[in-house]
Design a protein around this motif. Structure first.
Motif, mmCIF file in Angstrom:
data_model
loop_
_atom_site.group_PDB
_atom_site.id
_atom_site.type_symbol
_atom_site.label_atom_id
_atom_site.label_comp_id
_atom_site.label_asym_id
_atom_site.label_seq_id
_atom_site.Cartn_x
_atom_site.Cartn_y
_atom_site.Cartn_z
ATOM 1 N N LYS A 90 0.832 -1.210 0.000
ATOM 2 C CA LYS A 90 0.000 0.000 0.000
ATOM 3 C C LYS A 90 0.866 1.259 0.000
ATOM 4 O O LYS A 90 0.557 2.229 -0.697
ATOM 5 C CB LYS A 90 -0.938 -0.010 1.205
ATOM 6 C CG LYS A 90 -2.079 -1.016 1.073
ATOM 7 C CD LYS A 90 -2.972 -1.017 2.299
ATOM 8 C CE LYS A 90 -4.143 -1.970 2.105
ATOM 9 N NZ LYS A 90 -5.002 -2.054 3.309
ATOM 10 N N GLN A 91 1.929 1.249 0.771
ATOM 11 C CA GLN A 91 2.813 2.408 0.800
ATOM 12 C C GLN A 91 3.494 2.626 -0.548
ATOM 13 O O GLN A 91 3.619 3.761 -1.031
ATOM 14 C CB GLN A 91 3.865 2.251 1.905
ATOM 15 C CG GLN A 91 3.303 2.348 3.307
ATOM 16 C CD GLN A 91 2.573 3.659 3.553
ATOM 17 O OE1 GLN A 91 3.083 4.745 3.299
ATOM 18 N NE2 GLN A 91 1.350 3.562 4.043
ATOM 19 N N PHE A 92 3.923 1.537 -1.174
ATOM 20 C CA PHE A 92 4.557 1.661 -2.496
ATOM 21 C C PHE A 92 3.555 2.176 -3.532
ATOM 22 O O PHE A 92 3.892 2.989 -4.392
ATOM 23 C CB PHE A 92 5.123 0.309 -2.944
ATOM 24 C CG PHE A 92 6.211 -0.230 -2.049
ATOM 25 C CD1 PHE A 92 6.948 0.607 -1.232
ATOM 26 C CD2 PHE A 92 6.500 -1.590 -2.023
ATOM 27 C CE1 PHE A 92 7.960 0.121 -0.409
ATOM 28 C CE2 PHE A 92 7.501 -2.089 -1.212
ATOM 29 C CZ PHE A 92 8.233 -1.241 -0.403
ATOM 30 N N CYS A 93 2.314 1.696 -3.433
ATOM 31 C CA CYS A 93 1.274 2.159 -4.361
ATOM 32 C C CYS A 93 1.002 3.655 -4.177
ATOM 33 O O CYS A 93 0.825 4.388 -5.152
ATOM 34 C CB CYS A 93 -0.016 1.371 -4.149
ATOM 35 S SG CYS A 93 0.004 -0.302 -4.832
ATOM 36 N N LEU A 94 0.968 4.099 -2.920
ATOM 37 C CA LEU A 94 0.718 5.511 -2.659
ATOM 38 C C LEU A 94 1.871 6.375 -3.155
ATOM 39 O O LEU A 94 1.658 7.480 -3.675
ATOM 40 C CB LEU A 94 0.479 5.736 -1.158
ATOM 41 C CG LEU A 94 -0.828 5.170 -0.607
ATOM 42 C CD1 LEU A 94 -0.879 5.307 0.906
ATOM 43 C CD2 LEU A 94 -2.033 5.856 -1.245
ATOM 44 N N MET A 95 3.096 5.880 -3.033
ATOM 45 C CA MET A 95 4.230 6.631 -3.572
ATOM 46 C C MET A 95 4.182 6.652 -5.095
ATOM 47 O O MET A 95 4.549 7.649 -5.719
ATOM 48 C CB MET A 95 5.557 6.045 -3.061
ATOM 49 C CG MET A 95 5.886 6.469 -1.641
ATOM 50 S SD MET A 95 7.574 6.104 -1.132
ATOM 51 C CE MET A 95 7.422 4.366 -0.724
#
Length: 263
Positions: A90-95
């Motif tokens: 999720k964090q990678f997707c948001l970045m």
């Protein structure tokens, strides 16, 4: 002009390397944490629940009463690895979503700078802005499909080769934009029939992203660290191709980085 365009690209590249740098550290720290709690004698239990205050309800000397909601989450050593991998994804997707916003800003800056030396392009932009009763200025350069239409007119046609895969600008922008939109607005879930509506779009999506089926026509975007790094590299190389084609169109020097002038 080359210096101005390079400054916009450099700013975008600074954000991409920051995302890669942060992602690498997050991945290292959290994977070590998984190892820590993957031993027989380790103990882990994390719990969270959501509590609300009814601002317009009863109070105790002015302090609102609190009420537990039904929203709770528990994590233990048995599901900790799954929890962390989902968190990282999720964090990678948001970045990635942030990197797409940066891509749009770069496109807008590019259009604005080129319109200052290309009256035909400026006319195209003004026609688009007139639909919304807006004047020509940097802050009014449109986003989304309107921006894509202007870029398509700027380049007439634009295609590129990524390894053995062949893509065009329109398909690429669609995949990047649609994925970003659903990450932010639809809890990472995409319509399979929409994102796979053509072979090229499907090939590019599969090349850039991981996914898992949710329902018959729904998939959820996933990213691990290696896929995320390659995605940031793609964003870097994709924007450079845009800049290079712009420079070639206006007879500008596109060899802006070290060793390019040796080729």
């Amino acid at each position: 002009m080359e210096i101005i365009l390079k400054s916009h690209l450099d700013k975008y590249y600074d954000s991409l390397i920051e995302y890669k740098h942060i992602a690498s550290r997050l991945n290292t720290v959290f994977l070590k944490d998984i190892e820590k709690y993957n031993t027989p004698d380790s103990i882990l239990h994390l719990g969270s629940s959501l509590i609300l205050k009814d601002w317009s309800g009863r109070s105790d000397n002015g302090w609102a009463y609190t009420y537990p909601t039904d929203s709770k989450i528990c994590t233990n050593k048995d599901n900790y690895s799954e929890f962390i991998n989902d968190l990282l994804s999720k964090q990678f997707c948001l970045m990635y979503a942030q990197s797409f916003e940066g891509l749009e800003r770069f496109f807008k800056n590019l259009i604005f700078e080129c319109a200052e030396i290309d009256e035909e392009l400026k006319t195209i932009v003004k026609i688009e802005l007139k639909k919304k009763n807006q004047i020509f200025c940097r802050k009014n350069i449109p986003s989304g499909n309107s921006l894509l239409e202007i870029i398509n007119k700027l380049f007439d046609s634009f295609s590129y080769q990524k390894d053995i895969l062949q893509f065009d600008l329109k398909d690429s922008f669609f995949v990047l934009s649609e994925t970003r939109h659903n990450i932010i607005h639809n809890d990472y879930i995409l319509s399979k029939s929409k994102i796979f509506c053509s072979t090229n779009k499907k090939n590019l999506f599969v090349d850039l992203f991981e996914y898992k089926p949710i329902k018959k026509n729904e998939i959820k975007v996933n990213l691990d660290i290696e896929k995320f790094k390659r995605l940031m590299d793609f964003m870097c190389e994709f924007t450079f191709q845009i800049l290079k084609k712009t420079c070639l169109k206006y007879d500008l020097n596109w060899k802006l980085y070290k060793n390019m002038d040796k080729i």
